[in-house]
Write a protein that holds these residues in place. Structure first.
Motif, PDB file in Angstrom:
ATOM      1  N   GLN A  51      59.675  59.442  45.488  1.00 15.07           N
ATOM      2  CA  GLN A  51      58.424  59.630  44.760  1.00 15.07           C
ATOM      3  C   GLN A  51      57.882  58.286  44.276  1.00 15.07           C
ATOM      4  N   SER A  52      56.560  58.244  44.123  1.00  9.90           N
ATOM      5  CA  SER A  52      55.890  57.024  43.673  1.00  9.90           C
ATOM      6  C   SER A  52      54.898  57.340  42.572  1.00  9.90           C
ATOM      7  N   VAL A  53      54.616  56.331  41.741  1.00 10.23           N
ATOM      8  CA  VAL A  53      53.538  56.434  40.758  1.00 10.23           C
ATOM      9  C   VAL A  53      52.751  55.130  40.798  1.00 10.23           C
ATOM     10  N   GLU A  54      51.495  55.202  40.414  1.00  6.26           N
ATOM     11  CA  GLU A  54      50.662  54.014  40.329  1.00  6.26           C
ATOM     12  C   GLU A  54      50.198  53.814  38.896  1.00  6.26           C
ATOM     13  N   ILE A  55      50.284  52.570  38.428  1.00  9.72           N
ATOM     14  CA  ILE A  55      49.749  52.232  37.113  1.00  9.72           C
ATOM     15  C   ILE A  55      48.669  51.174  37.298  1.00  9.72           C
ATOM     16  N   THR A  56      47.681  51.231  36.420  1.00 12.56           N
ATOM     17  CA  THR A  56      46.567  50.295  36.550  1.00 12.56           C
ATOM     18  C   THR A  56      46.305  49.595  35.217  1.00 12.56           C
ATOM     19  N   SER A  57      45.812  48.360  35.310  1.00 18.96           N
ATOM     20  CA  SER A  57      45.376  47.594  34.154  1.00 18.96           C
ATOM     21  C   SER A  57      44.360  46.578  34.642  1.00 18.96           C
ATOM     22  N   LEU A  58      43.223  46.461  33.963  1.00 16.94           N
ATOM     23  CA  LEU A  58      42.100  45.670  34.469  1.00 16.94           C
ATOM     24  C   LEU A  58      42.451  44.215  34.775  1.00 16.94           C
ATOM     25  N   LYS A  59      43.293  43.597  33.955  1.00 18.24           N
ATOM     26  CA  LYS A  59      43.601  42.181  34.132  1.00 18.24           C
ATOM     27  C   LYS A  59      44.973  41.934  34.761  1.00 18.24           C
ATOM     28  N   GLY A  60      45.569  42.977  35.297  1.00 17.03           N
ATOM     29  CA  GLY A  60      46.854  42.799  35.960  1.00 17.03           C
ATOM     30  C   GLY A  60      48.042  42.881  35.019  1.00 17.03           C
ATOM     31  N   PHE A  61      49.215  42.464  35.533  1.00 15.16           N
ATOM     32  CA  PHE A  61      50.464  42.668  34.809  1.00 15.16           C
ATOM     33  C   PHE A  61      51.375  41.445  34.887  1.00 15.16           C
ATOM     34  N   THR A  62      52.300  41.398  33.960  1.00 17.74           N
ATOM     35  CA  THR A  62      53.452  40.502  34.051  1.00 17.74           C
ATOM     36  C   THR A  62      54.696  41.365  34.081  1.00 17.74           C
ATOM     37  N   VAL A  63      55.593  41.070  35.018  1.00 14.11           N
ATOM     38  CA  VAL A  63      56.859  41.796  35.080  1.00 14.11           C
ATOM     39  C   VAL A  63      57.907  40.950  34.379  1.00 14.11           C
ATOM     40  N   LYS A  64      58.324  41.403  33.222  1.00 11.93           N
ATOM     41  CA  LYS A  64      59.215  40.619  32.369  1.00 11.93           C
ATOM     42  C   LYS A  64      60.580  40.408  33.024  1.00 11.93           C
ATOM     43  N   ASP A  88      57.547  37.665  37.427  1.00 13.90           N
ATOM     44  CA  ASP A  88      56.476  37.651  38.423  1.00 13.90           C
ATOM     45  C   ASP A  88      55.158  38.052  37.769  1.00 13.90           C
ATOM     46  N   ARG A  89      54.071  37.510  38.316  1.00 14.40           N
ATOM     47  CA  ARG A  89      52.747  37.876  37.823  1.00 14.40           C
ATOM     48  C   ARG A  89      52.006  38.646  38.922  1.00 14.40           C
ATOM     49  N   TYR A  90      51.339  39.702  38.508  1.00 10.68           N
ATOM     50  CA  TYR A  90      50.593  40.528  39.448  1.00 10.68           C
ATOM     51  C   TYR A  90      49.148  40.595  38.959  1.00 10.68           C
ATOM     52  N   PRO A  91      48.275  39.752  39.500  1.00 11.56           N
ATOM     53  CA  PRO A  91      46.891  39.729  39.032  1.00 11.56           C
ATOM     54  C   PRO A  91      46.100  40.969  39.453  1.00 11.56           C
ATOM     55  N   GLN A  92      46.563  41.662  40.499  1.00 16.89           N
ATOM     56  CA  GLN A  92      45.834  42.848  40.953  1.00 16.89           C
ATOM     57  C   GLN A  92      45.921  43.957  39.898  1.00 16.89           C
ATOM     58  N   PRO A  93      44.895  44.814  39.814  1.00 16.97           N
ATOM     59  CA  PRO A  93      44.829  45.824  38.749  1.00 16.97           C
ATOM     60  C   PRO A  93      45.733  47.040  38.954  1.00 16.97           C
ATOM     61  N   THR A  94      46.370  47.158  40.126  1.00 18.79           N
ATOM     62  CA  THR A  94      47.190  48.348  40.402  1.00 18.79           C
ATOM     63  C   THR A  94      48.577  47.957  40.869  1.00 18.79           C
ATOM     64  N   LEU A  95      49.559  48.617  40.318  1.00 19.34           N
ATOM     65  CA  LEU A  95      50.944  48.460  40.758  1.00 19.34           C
ATOM     66  C   LEU A  95      51.468  49.807  41.236  1.00 19.34           C
ATOM     67  N   LYS A  96      52.174  49.775  42.338  1.00 18.16           N
ATOM     68  CA  LYS A  96      52.797  50.989  42.869  1.00 18.16           C
ATOM     69  C   LYS A  96      54.304  50.891  42.663  1.00 18.16           C
ATOM     70  N   ILE A  97      54.861  51.881  41.993  1.00 10.61           N
ATOM     71  CA  ILE A  97      56.302  51.908  41.733  1.00 10.61           C
ATOM     72  C   ILE A  97      56.907  53.060  42.533  1.00 10.61           C
ATOM     73  N   THR A  98      57.897  52.747  43.333  1.00  7.20           N
ATOM     74  CA  THR A  98      58.543  53.745  44.181  1.00  7.20           C
ATOM     75  C   THR A  98      60.032  53.790  43.873  1.00  7.20           C
ATOM     76  N   PHE A  99      60.574  54.997  43.884  1.00  6.64           N
ATOM     77  CA  PHE A  99      62.013  55.197  43.687  1.00  6.64           C
ATOM     78  C   PHE A  99      62.582  55.722  44.998  1.00  6.64           C
ATOM     79  N   LYS A 100      63.467  54.927  45.614  1.00  2.18           N
ATOM     80  CA  LYS A 100      63.994  55.313  46.930  1.00  2.18           C
ATOM     81  C   LYS A 100      65.456  54.895  47.040  1.00  2.18           C
ATOM     82  N   ASN A 101      66.298  55.836  47.423  1.00  3.18           N
ATOM     83  CA  ASN A 101      67.734  55.565  47.590  1.00  3.18           C
ATOM     84  C   ASN A 101      68.338  54.883  46.355  1.00  3.18           C
TER      85      ASN A 101
END
Length: 390
Positions: free
Chosen positions: A55-68, A72-85
């Motif tokens: 399964q996957s979920v998408e989260i959005t934020s207008l100015k992007g994200f930082t992964v603590k 890593d920095r993700y300037p794009q407004p959408t992140l896709k998180i997937t759980f697999k194996n």
């Protein structure tokens, strides 16, 4: 004039009830301060969602994200998180470890059409991925009031609910830490209903004007339970709750303030065949002579008993309550007439703790939020947490 005298006598009666234990907010006692300050209660972790393999979920934020976790920095407004194996993937890239901590750059992120403040932790646990929102305690209380309060209620009522919700949250934080739970609360009515960020001025005022205030008993935060409408029962007489560790919930006087509101009483009616199909399908073709109820001294239904000839069918009261969405409380009567069954009841919820509509009426009659809280949680005190010290 007579009506006014009656009103004044009611006010005087309840002021006299409250007076022995009415204490204004004060700093925490040393014992309580030491106990609480050893653990952080300045932030809350709310389980928003679980998802399983593939399964996957998408989260959005207008100015992007930082992964603590990996900086890593993700300037794009959408992140896709997937759980697999049993592993986590971020934008289809496998992550090291079983935890991702995501911080939106503008302080807000969206998930499934709801916006949230704070940050998002994704944690692998027992074959599932948990989405946990980390948010400051006061921001959480502001958010949760949107769903736990009622639209149009005055500021003072919302102050009552802000303190009750904050107290409950602090209690759950400490409990989660003691049992090493990965989150403090869920986002549904298992704990408190939480649907994310909003902008409602009156609720912000309620939180600001009660900042840090909680209810305590014996130097610890109480279990600040509340329901929509108590139905005028006597809580101390009920047997459906264990009061041994929460004597402040065993209120030995009734709340009559909720009586005038439509939510106080309710009824539902069903054809007998539909009723039997829900409660005992194996009795659908039987002739039901009568329906009996076994209640405790508070009027809470413990058992529903159906009689057919010489046979009886016993149904636990809590199971019966859960079977029908039309049943709003545990205080009800069941009537069978011909081929119809009518259920009539009082109250909306579990009848324990603060009565929301009763509190609203008390405020309308001139009580302030402190007196209302001490009416519903007798022999407790209002204390103030200095959150910056945690």
């Amino acid at each position: 004039m007579k009506k006014n005298l009656v009103f004044l006598s009611i006010i005087f009666l309840h002021c006299s009830i409250l007076k022995p234990w009415l204490r204004l907010p004060a700093t925490l006692s040393p014992a309580f301060k030491k106990k609480v300050s050893a653990q952080s209660v300045s932030a809350v972790r709310i389980l928003i969602q679980k998802f399983s393999d593939l399964q996957s979920v998408e989260i959005t934020s207008l100015k992007g994200f930082t992964v603590k976790t990996n900086l890593d920095r993700y300037p794009q407004p959408t992140l896709k998180i997937t759980f697999k194996n049993n592993a986590l993937y971020l934008n289809n890239k496998k992550q090291v470890g079983d935890r991702i901590f995501i911080i939106p750059k503008n302080g807000l992120f969206s998930l499934q059409s709801s916006a949230y403040q704070g940050s998002l932790e994704i944690k692998v646990n027992n074959g599932e991925a948990l989405l946990i929102n980390h948010i400051s305690l006061e921001d959480y209380i502001y958010s949760v009031l949107k769903t736990e309060s009622w639209p149009g209620w005055p500021l003072e009522v919302n102050k009552v609910l802000a303190v009750a919700c904050r107290t409950y949250a602090v209690r759950m934080i400490l409990e989660a830490q003691s049992v090493k739970r990965l989150y403090d609360m869920t986002n549904n009515n298992t704990h408190q209903t939480y649907s994310g960020h909003h902008t409602t001025d009156i609720l912000k005022q309620a939180v600001t004007q009660t900042k840090g205030i909680i209810i305590s008993d014996g130097n610890e935060p109480i279990l600040a339970m509340f329901d929509s409408c108590c139905g005028n029962i006597l809580p101390s007489k009920t047997t459906h709750f264990d009061f041994s560790k929460a004597q402040y919930l065993a209120r030995n006087y009734k709340c009559s303030y909720c009586k005038k509101y439509p939510i106080y009483s309710w009824q539902a009616e069903f054809p007998l065949t539909e009723f039997l199909q829900k409660v005992c399908p194996d009795w659908q073709n039987r002739r039901i002579a009568k329906v009996f109820l076994k209640k405790d001294n508070a009027g809470i239904v413990k058992e529903v008993i159906l009689k057919s000839g010489n046979q009886k069918k016993l149904i636990d009261g809590s199971i019966f309550y859960a079977t029908f969405k039309e049943i709003k409380s545990y205080c009800f009567d069941v009537y069978k007439k011909n081929n119809m069954v009518r259920i009539k009841g009082r109250g909306y919820g579990h009848h324990i703790g603060l009565c929301q509509w009763g509190a609203c009426e008390m405020i309308k009659r001139g009580f302030n939020y402190k007196r209302v809280l001490l009416f519903y949680y007798p022999k407790t005190v209002l204390t103030s947490i200095e959150q910056n010290s945690f």
